[in-house]
Design an enzyme around this catalytic site. Structure first.
Site, short mmCIF file in Angstrom:
data_model
loop_
_atom_site.label_atom_id
_atom_site.label_comp_id
_atom_site.label_asym_id
_atom_site.label_seq_id
_atom_site.Cartn_x
_atom_site.Cartn_y
_atom_site.Cartn_z
N PRO A 176 0.79 -1.22 0.00
CA PRO A 176 0.00 0.00 0.00
C PRO A 176 0.83 1.28 0.00
CG PRO A 176 -0.26 -1.21 2.07
CD PRO A 176 0.44 -2.12 1.11
N ASN A 177 0.38 2.21 -0.83
CA ASN A 177 0.94 3.57 -0.92
C ASN A 177 2.29 3.64 -1.62
OD1 ASN A 177 -1.24 4.87 0.60
ND2 ASN A 177 -0.43 3.72 2.34
N ARG B 287 4.13 11.03 -1.84
CA ARG B 287 4.02 10.84 -0.39
C ARG B 287 5.35 11.17 0.32
NH1 ARG B 287 4.67 4.42 1.17
NH2 ARG B 287 3.91 5.21 3.14
N TYR C 76 10.68 9.11 1.55
CA TYR C 76 10.68 8.13 0.45
C TYR C 76 11.29 8.66 -0.86
CZ TYR C 76 7.57 5.69 3.64
OH TYR C 76 7.04 5.07 4.75
N ASN D 19 8.16 -5.43 -1.02
CA ASN D 19 8.08 -4.34 -0.06
C ASN D 19 6.61 -4.30 0.39
OD1 ASN D 19 7.88 -2.05 1.45
ND2 ASN D 19 8.94 -0.71 -0.01
N ALA E 152 3.10 -0.90 4.77
CA ALA E 152 2.54 -0.93 6.12
C ALA E 152 2.18 -2.35 6.58
CB ALA E 152 1.32 -0.03 6.19
N HIS F 147 4.23 -4.65 9.14
CA HIS F 147 4.15 -4.59 10.59
C HIS F 147 2.87 -5.22 11.16
CE1 HIS F 147 7.27 -1.81 9.51
NE2 HIS F 147 6.42 -1.01 8.92
N ASP G 219 2.16 -15.80 6.09
CA ASP G 219 1.73 -17.20 5.87
C ASP G 219 1.72 -17.56 4.39
OD1 ASP G 219 1.48 -17.62 8.57
OD2 ASP G 219 -0.70 -17.56 8.61
N GLU H 288 12.98 -9.13 1.38
CA GLU H 288 12.13 -8.02 1.81
C GLU H 288 12.91 -6.71 1.62
OE1 GLU H 288 11.65 -8.37 6.02
OE2 GLU H 288 10.30 -6.65 6.19
N HIS I 152 12.74 -2.34 2.19
CA HIS I 152 12.10 -1.10 2.63
C HIS I 152 12.94 0.07 2.17
CE1 HIS I 152 9.36 -3.37 5.03
NE2 HIS I 152 10.38 -4.09 5.44
N ARG J 288 12.77 4.64 12.69
CA ARG J 288 11.51 5.37 12.67
C ARG J 288 10.67 5.00 13.91
NH1 ARG J 288 8.92 4.92 6.90
NH2 ARG J 288 7.64 6.59 7.81
N ARG K 255 7.20 0.46 13.65
CA ARG K 255 7.79 0.00 12.39
C ARG K 255 8.98 -0.94 12.60
NH1 ARG K 255 5.29 3.36 8.46
NH2 ARG K 255 4.73 5.35 9.37
C1 DQA Z 1 8.12 1.08 3.91
C2 DQA Z 1 8.17 1.27 5.44
C3 DQA Z 1 6.82 1.02 6.08
O1 DQA Z 1 6.89 1.21 7.49
C4 DQA Z 1 5.78 1.98 5.53
O2 DQA Z 1 4.51 1.69 6.06
C5 DQA Z 1 5.76 2.02 4.04
C6 DQA Z 1 7.00 1.89 3.29
C7 DQA Z 1 9.43 1.49 3.23
O3 DQA Z 1 9.58 1.17 2.05
O4 DQA Z 1 10.27 2.17 3.84
O5 DQA Z 1 4.72 2.27 3.44
O6 DQA Z 1 7.93 -0.30 3.66
#
Ligand code: DQA
Length: 148
Positions: free
Chosen positions: A9-10, A17, A22, A73, A76, A79, A86, A97, A99, A106, A110
């Site tokens: 998401p996002n 954002r 980011y 990635n 959110a 967490h 699963d 993974e 980020h 942070r 997180r």
């Molecule tokens: C993220 C870190 C997460 O805590 C956050 O919710 C994101 C992006 C990162 O790429 O740094 O949306 O995964």
């Protein structure tokens, strides 16, 4: 090698954002960045982005039997999502993974990642470069150039 890159998401809002966290670059430029790394290595890459947990679970399940490696990635959902953890464990596809930000510097909420329990490696705090490291790690592992 067939690689699936999943963004949660996002991540589609990159460049809009919280630019201080980011960066200024868009989601499209992240895709171009990953595409060019994959092209150089002859990796067949596909991308998936969703703001919905169940859709991410569905896409991971679809990858079973047709994908060699996953870079994720989970944003959110990192967490919160036992369901994504699963799903990754269920398909048992080598996974890294990523980020963009340093989640450990942070907010405290997180600092914990469910996804780390299924990921071979986690790359964080390096922006787009983390995706490159994840792609190359999986490429080298699956080409048999790396132990473990
Ligand atoms: C993220 C870190 C997460 O805590 C956050 O919710 C994101 C992006 C990162 O790429 O740094 O949306 O995964």
């Amino acid at each position: 090698m067939k690689l699936l890159i999943i963004n949660g998401p996002n991540i589609n809002m990159l460049g809009i954002r919280e630019k201080g966290i980011y960066g200024e670059e868009s989601y499209e430029s992240l895709l171009s960045y990953c595409r060019s790394i994959c092209e150089k290595k002859g990796i067949e890459v596909s991308f998936f982005q969703s703001n919905h947990e169940g859709d991410i679970v569905d896409r991971i399940q679809e990858a079973y039997g047709s994908t060699d490696a996953i870079v994720i990635n989970p944003a959110a959902y990192t967490h919160t999502s036992v369901a994504i953890l699963d799903a990754l464990k269920a398909v048992n596809i080598p996974c890294c993974e990523v980020h963009l930000s340093n989640i450990y510097e942070r907010e405290e909420f997180r600092h914990h990642s469910y996804i780390s329990l299924a990921a071979e490696k986690t790359f964080y705090g390096e922006g787009f470069k983390g995706y490159e490291k994840a792609i190359l790690y999986l490429f080298e592992k699956l080409s048999g150039k790396q132990e473990g």
